[in-house]
Design an enzyme around this catalytic site. Structure first.
Site, PDB file in Angstrom:
ATOM      1  CB  SER A   1      -0.531  -0.114   1.469  1.00  0.00           C
ATOM      2  OG  SER A   1      -1.986   0.879   0.975  1.00  0.00           O
TER       3      SER A   1
ATOM      4  CG  ASP B   1      -6.875  -2.140  -3.326  1.00  0.00           C
ATOM      5  OD1 ASP B   1      -6.935  -1.881  -2.049  1.00  0.00           O
ATOM      6  OD2 ASP B   1      -5.232  -2.807  -3.808  1.00  0.00           O
TER       7      ASP B   1
ATOM      8  CG  HIS C   1      -5.539  -2.499   0.337  1.00  0.00           C
ATOM      9  ND1 HIS C   1      -5.236  -1.609  -0.910  1.00  0.00           N
ATOM     10  CD2 HIS C   1      -5.442  -2.039   1.285  1.00  0.00           C
ATOM     11  CE1 HIS C   1      -3.976  -1.367  -0.003  1.00  0.00           C
ATOM     12  NE2 HIS C   1      -4.082  -1.474   0.763  1.00  0.00           N
TER      13      HIS C   1
END
Length: 710
Positions: A562, A647, A682
């Site tokens: 991320s 995501d 995610h």
């Protein structure tokens, strides 16, 4: 055989002699070039792969995007085919360490003991309770194993019990975009009510009347938390009343209840300022009152005691202090000091009890727990004995108790739950995560060392290795970091990591600026117009680990996800020859384009973290480090890039564009792989075993580069 040279040869379109790999040349997919002009601040930039957002935007090239991602997946599978047996071995090895039939430590709330338990061979869990005694008859409130049947992804969260113990609300997401539908179950009859609250954060709060719920509603496009709604049982959710509408699209909002059950709080918070509203929980139809109107650059959070409110705030206190005020006068003018500001101690949170406060603090990069006696005013700290560890208050939902639950772990200590008697100062270990098959902590060593930044600042590094690992520079080392949003990457145990350590790797965590390990200033020196400090800190840690002969050039690897994936992209550009390989998970690598597009989920919430590129100075600074913008014609490390099609935090097209541009620009024959999970988002897989397949893939990539065959 897993031979790096053979894999690289295959990637460079030469014939391969790897066992099980096809003899013909392996060519990576080449993404189509469709120039798109970005023109802002008199700066014109051509983006050849802008079209890749068409699946998200439902544009004309949506099918072409899916086709490209599938081709990249096929390419990754083909290149890593020689590691398939090892990946399965790693998966089974890591799975075997998980105690499949297990049960969490029960916690007491309003006369019931609540816990979760897992069964052998099942991916999910059951949420249960027992009345009055831990050995009473079990009630299974939710069987997530059964509920998840038929879904590739299933997340259940936000379990909230009504004050009379008869009803339960919970959120479900089956897409992996963190957009939940809230359901309500009658725990006496088993009926799931027709009330369904859509597009929520998943959690909800009961008022004292047992029929009113407050919840956070999300914008369907941006996924921003923008409204707090009130729902009455038996009514249509379309008729729910909005009790709060956030007008600042840079803030996140949420709703909670005080531990003593007397107040419902609405919290609106950005990176730089916050505001709290409150309502007596026995008057759910009343109007929320502003606790203290938001002030520029001032954060605060509120804790309710029986006779006053406590306020944790950074008002004229960079590391936060604790203030207090009367229940009837909450404006800042009535705040007085409870715990003063300290330059070397960050106050993170307060856990309140009737007679005690448990204060979470951070000093010298480590977490601490302070106990404050509200009667005697005495305060002291718990001692934990290890050089690098993580401690945190666990599940403490009862207000009228003198027993504290806290969690403890380190790089060598499995997660442990303790019960601490606040009155007698005695503690007992309730449960330590069992590592199935046996685990000897004494076979591993954990250390805490300090690198030095380019400005001479000491950067903590936590590391762990097997005692037999040589410290002569020959060991491979995986360096992990995050470095954003003030999140502290504390050292914790992970049984899957043993598969890395047992094969000779050193594992290290760089506590770089942008996190909050060393206090609020540590965070502020790694955000906005200081963001590059995060990257140079990480590079400094890499050099220091080599200098200390914990590894060497050719054996140093990096991993981050991320915002940590942004870090990976930045250091790959800045010092590519330092790393033999990089794993970038769901990486935020197209900073400028994403922050310019307010239609992308969560963008406006991020302005206080990265800056608003509509401002010329912020734009130029972002462009100077954004990985996608700074790819050059040069050699790059071996790269494994992972993403998820659904995501909601970092859209799939950021890593996809990054990989496509790298393929076009890089001058080496190193491995470059993109793996897109077509069903997840995610956080990856939702089951308690499936996520291990991703770890096995990552480790197999590293082992291939190190010629480790089994």
């Amino acid at each position: 055989m897993i031979i790096l040279n053979s894999i690289v040869g295959a990637v460079s379109a030469q014939q391969s002699d790897i066992k099980g790999l096809k003899k013909e040349a392996i060519l990576p997919p080449i993404a189509q070039v469709k120039p798109h002009l970005r023109n802002i601040h008199h700066d014109q930039t051509v983006d050849d792969y802008y079209w890749m957002n068409d699946f998200f935007k439902k544009g004309p090239d949506a099918d072409l995007v899916i086709d490209y991602l599938k081709k990249e997946n096929d390419y990754t599978d083909t290149v890593l085919k020689p590691t398939a047996v090892l990946q399965e071995q790693l998966f089974q090895e890591m799975k075997a360490r998980i105690k499949e039939k297990d049960e969490s430590v029960p916690y007491l709330k309003n006369g019931y003991y609540y816990y979760t338990r897992t069964e052998e061979g099942r991916q999910y869990f059951k949420f249960c309770r027992k009345k009055d005694q831990p050995n009473a008859k079990e009630e299974i409130l939710l069987d997530i194993d059964a509920m998840a049947v038929g879904y590739a992804y299933y997340s259940a969260t936000g379990f909230s019990i009504s004050p009379d113990n008869s009803l339960m609300s919970f959120g479900v997401d089956t897409v992996s975009r963190r957009e939940y539908t809230i359901y309500i179950k009658n725990l006496l009859t088993g009926e799931i009510y027709k009330d369904e609250l859509h597009r929520t954060s998943g959690s909800s709060i009961w008022a004292k009347d047992n029929r009113t719920l407050f919840y956070t509603a999300k914008n369907p496009i941006t996924l921003l938390s923008e409204k707090i709604n009130r729902h009455t049982l038996g009514t249509n959710s379309e008729d729910d009343v909005t009790v709060y509408n956030e007008i600042d699209n840079t803030n996140y909002i949420g709703v909670s209840k005080s531990k003593n059950g007397e107040y419902i709080f609405i919290q609106s918070e950005g990176t730089l300022s916050s505001e709290v509203l409150y309502l007596k929980s026995d008057h759910p139809n009343g109007d929320f009152q502003v606790f203290q109107p938001r002030i520029k650059d001032v954060l605060y959070q509120v804790t309710a005691l029986e006779d006053r409110f406590l306020i944790v705030t950074n008002d004229d206190a960079i590391n936060f202090k604790v203030m207090q005020c009367p229940l009837e006068n909450t404006n800042k003018a009535h705040w007085t000091t409870f715990i003063p500001h300290r330059e070397d101690v960050l106050v993170s949170d307060i856990d309140e009890f009737k007679s005690y406060l448990v204060i979470s603090e951070r000093k010298d990069g480590l977490s601490h727990i302070a106990i404050h006696n509200l009667t005697t005013k005495e305060q002291y700290y718990l001692d934990f004995g290890e050089v690098a560890y993580t401690v945190y208050p666990s599940t403490n939902v009862e207000y009228h108790t003198d027993k504290l639950r806290y969690g403890y772990t380190s790089l060598v200590t499995p997660p442990s739950t303790y019960e601490y008697h606040l009155a007698t100062r005695e503690k007992s270990l309730l449960k330590q995560q069992e590592v199935a098959g046996g685990y000897d902590a004494s076979a591993y060593t954990t250390e805490r060392i300090f690198a030095t930044s380019k400005e001479g600042i000491r950067i903590p590094i936590s590391l762990v290795y097997k005692n037999s690992t040589k410290k002569d520079g020959s060991a491979p080392l995986l360096l992990y970091a995050y470095g954003s949003y003030g999140y502290a990457m504390d050292p914790t145990f992970n049984s899957a990591r043993l598969s890395l350590l047992d094969r000779g790797f050193v594992y290290a965590i760089a506590h770089i600026r942008g996190g909050e390990e060393m206090g609020r200033k540590w965070y502020e020196e790694g955000k906005m117009m200081n963001k590059i400090n995060t990257f140079t800190d990480f590079i400094a840690c890499g050099h220091y680990l080599i200098d200390q002969k914990l590894t060497s050039i050719g054996h140093l690897y990096a991993q981050g996800g991320s915002a940590g994936g942004l870090l990976m992209g930045a250091v790959a550009n800045m010092e590519p020859k330092l790393w033999n390989g990089i794993i970038a998970q769901v990486p935020f690598v197209d900073v400028v384009n994403t922050m310019l597009d307010e239609g992308i989920p969560l963008t406006t919430n991020e302005y206080d973290e990265w800056g608003n590129p509509n401002d010329k100075e912020a734009y130029q600074y972002m462009k100077s480090y954004s990985p996608y913008e700074n790819i050059e014609e040069k050699e790059y490390p071996n790269l494994l890039v992972t993403t998820g099609l659904h995501d909601s935090q970092v859209q799939y097209f950021e890593p996809a564009k990054w990989v496509a541009k790298l393929r076009k620009m890089k001058t080496d024959n190193h491995i470059l792989l993109l793996k897109t999970d077509m069903e997840y988002g995610h956080g990856g897989a939702s089951g308690r075993f499936d996520y291990l397949k991703d770890i096995a893939l990552n480790y197999a990539f590293l082992f291939a580069l190190e010629h480790i065959e089994k």
